[in-house]
Scaffold this motif. Structure first.
Motif, short mmCIF file in Angstrom:
data_model
loop_
_atom_site.label_atom_id
_atom_site.label_comp_id
_atom_site.label_asym_id
_atom_site.label_seq_id
_atom_site.Cartn_x
_atom_site.Cartn_y
_atom_site.Cartn_z
N PRO A 59 0.82 -1.22 0.00
CA PRO A 59 0.00 0.00 0.00
C PRO A 59 0.85 1.27 0.00
N LEU A 60 0.17 2.41 -0.03
CA LEU A 60 0.87 3.68 0.16
C LEU A 60 1.39 3.74 1.60
N PHE A 61 0.53 3.36 2.55
CA PHE A 61 0.99 3.28 3.94
C PHE A 61 0.09 2.38 4.79
N PHE A 62 0.63 1.92 5.90
CA PHE A 62 -0.13 1.22 6.93
C PHE A 62 -0.38 2.19 8.08
N SER A 111 7.71 7.79 19.70
CA SER A 111 7.77 9.25 19.94
C SER A 111 7.15 10.04 18.79
N ARG A 112 7.22 9.45 17.61
CA ARG A 112 6.75 10.15 16.41
C ARG A 112 5.25 9.92 16.14
N ALA A 113 4.62 9.05 16.92
CA ALA A 113 3.23 8.67 16.62
C ALA A 113 2.27 9.84 16.78
N HIS A 114 1.46 10.08 15.79
CA HIS A 114 0.58 11.25 15.78
C HIS A 114 -0.54 11.08 14.77
N VAL A 115 -1.52 11.96 14.89
CA VAL A 115 -2.55 12.10 13.85
C VAL A 115 -2.40 13.51 13.29
N THR A 116 -2.17 13.62 11.99
CA THR A 116 -2.11 14.95 11.37
C THR A 116 -3.52 15.51 11.24
N LEU A 117 -3.71 16.73 11.77
CA LEU A 117 -5.03 17.36 11.73
C LEU A 117 -5.09 18.47 10.69
N LYS A 176 14.69 7.11 14.40
CA LYS A 176 16.09 7.25 13.93
C LYS A 176 16.14 7.81 12.50
N GLU A 177 15.22 7.35 11.67
CA GLU A 177 15.19 7.79 10.28
C GLU A 177 15.05 9.31 10.18
N ALA A 178 14.24 9.85 11.10
CA ALA A 178 13.98 11.29 11.06
C ALA A 178 15.01 12.08 11.85
N LEU A 180 -8.63 10.99 9.00
CA LEU A 180 -7.70 11.07 10.13
C LEU A 180 -7.15 9.69 10.48
N HIS A 181 -5.83 9.62 10.63
CA HIS A 181 -5.18 8.34 10.90
C HIS A 181 -3.83 8.57 11.55
N CYS A 182 -3.27 7.49 12.08
CA CYS A 182 -1.92 7.52 12.62
C CYS A 182 -1.09 6.56 11.77
N THR A 183 -0.20 7.10 10.96
CA THR A 183 0.63 6.27 10.08
C THR A 183 1.61 5.44 10.91
N THR A 184 1.71 4.15 10.59
CA THR A 184 2.81 3.37 11.18
C THR A 184 3.98 3.34 10.19
N LYS A 185 3.69 2.87 8.98
CA LYS A 185 4.77 2.71 7.99
C LYS A 185 4.35 3.24 6.62
N LEU A 186 5.13 4.19 6.12
CA LEU A 186 4.94 4.62 4.74
C LEU A 186 5.64 3.61 3.83
N CYS A 187 4.89 2.99 2.93
CA CYS A 187 5.48 1.99 2.03
C CYS A 187 5.70 2.55 0.63
N GLU A 223 3.78 19.33 3.52
CA GLU A 223 3.36 17.93 3.39
C GLU A 223 3.12 17.35 4.78
N PRO A 224 2.15 16.41 4.90
CA PRO A 224 1.84 15.86 6.22
C PRO A 224 3.01 15.18 6.94
N VAL A 225 4.00 14.69 6.19
CA VAL A 225 5.15 14.07 6.86
C VAL A 225 5.75 15.03 7.90
N GLN A 226 5.57 16.33 7.69
CA GLN A 226 6.14 17.33 8.58
C GLN A 226 5.59 17.26 10.01
N THR A 227 4.34 16.81 10.15
CA THR A 227 3.71 16.77 11.49
C THR A 227 4.52 15.91 12.46
N GLY A 228 4.93 14.73 12.00
CA GLY A 228 5.72 13.84 12.84
C GLY A 228 7.10 14.43 13.15
#
Ligand code: 2AM
Length: 218
Positions: A9-12, A146-152, A134-136, A68-75, A159-164
């Motif tokens: 998928p695009l992401f999980f 620590s990075r877990a969030h819902v972008t509002l 670590k990636e970020a 609204l969602h909390c991304t675990t993994k961008l694939c 881009e939404p990646v910025q929220t995390g």
């Protein structure tokens, strides 16, 4: 074969159930309205506008990014590093399609993004990629999740990646012992200012958001 190549998928992530999405959106809207009216916020308005005197409409500043969602993994359909390995993990296969409750512990905003911080349970952390922090932030040593969030919402062009990433910056400050400048107790909890337009509203009664772990293809 070609089928397998397109099966990632695009992401999980965890997808908030529709009625809770509505609740969270209205909570965020109230927060923005309140924040915008505070003298303390007006004092730091130039963080947002670049100019001291200019007005800002926070509700218009942050554009809705959809479901609204909390991304675990961008694939990224398999193009992202480690996506195949992630999808093949037993925990991911076992939990796929299952419901759990996401604990929302804070609302935060920066001039770029508006989000809700998610405190993952031990069980939910099994679905969290080991290298997400670590990636970020390769030089920081932040706990998993620590990075877990819902972008509002995101400011125009962000881009939404910025929220995390914004959240990680806040968590890093907190890890370094900064508690922010305690501004005021709002109905939902204490509001703190961390400088550079970064605001955190800690929820004294953290919200539990029913959510389904699955994936998004776009
Ligand atoms: P988000 O998790 O803050 O909403 C598709 O772009 C989804 O994957 C969005 O939900 C987005 O941000 C998230 N995303 C984009 N790039 C990412 C990355 N490099 N790492 C983790 N999540 C990412």
């Amino acid at each position: 074969g070609p089928l397998e190549e397109t099966s990632l998928p695009l992401f999980f992530g965890w997808f908030l159930c529709p009625s809770f999405q509505e609740k969270l959106r209205s909570m965020a809207k109230d927060f923005l309205k309140t924040l915008q009216g505070l003298e303390a916020f007006k004092k730091h308005l130039s963080d947002f506008t670049g100019e001291a005197e200019k007005e800002v409409d926070l509700e218009q500043h942050f554009q809705d990014k959809g479901m609204l969602h909390c991304t675990t993994k961008l694939c990224d359909y398999g193009k992202a590093e480690g996506s195949k390995e992630y999808a093949e993990q037993q925990a991911v296969k076992d939990r796929y399609g299952s419901m759990s409750e996401l604990k929302l512990s804070a609302l935060f905003l920066t001039p770029r993004t508006l989000g809700a911080r998610v405190s993952l349970t031990e069980d939910q952390l099994q679905l969290w990629p080991a290298d997400a922090e670590k990636e970020a932030m390769p030089d920081a040593d932040l706990p998993p999740g620590s990075r877990a969030h819902v972008t509002l919402g995101c400011a125009e062009g962000v881009e939404p990646v910025q929220t995390g990433l914004d959240l990680l910056e806040l968590v890093l400050l907190q890890q370094q012992g900064q508690e922010g400048e305690q501004v005021q107790d709002l109905d939902l909890g204490p509001l703190a200012y961390y400088g550079k337009g970064m605001w955190v509203l800690s929820l004294h009664e953290s919200s539990l958001a029913p959510a389904c772990f699955c994936s998004y293809y776009g």
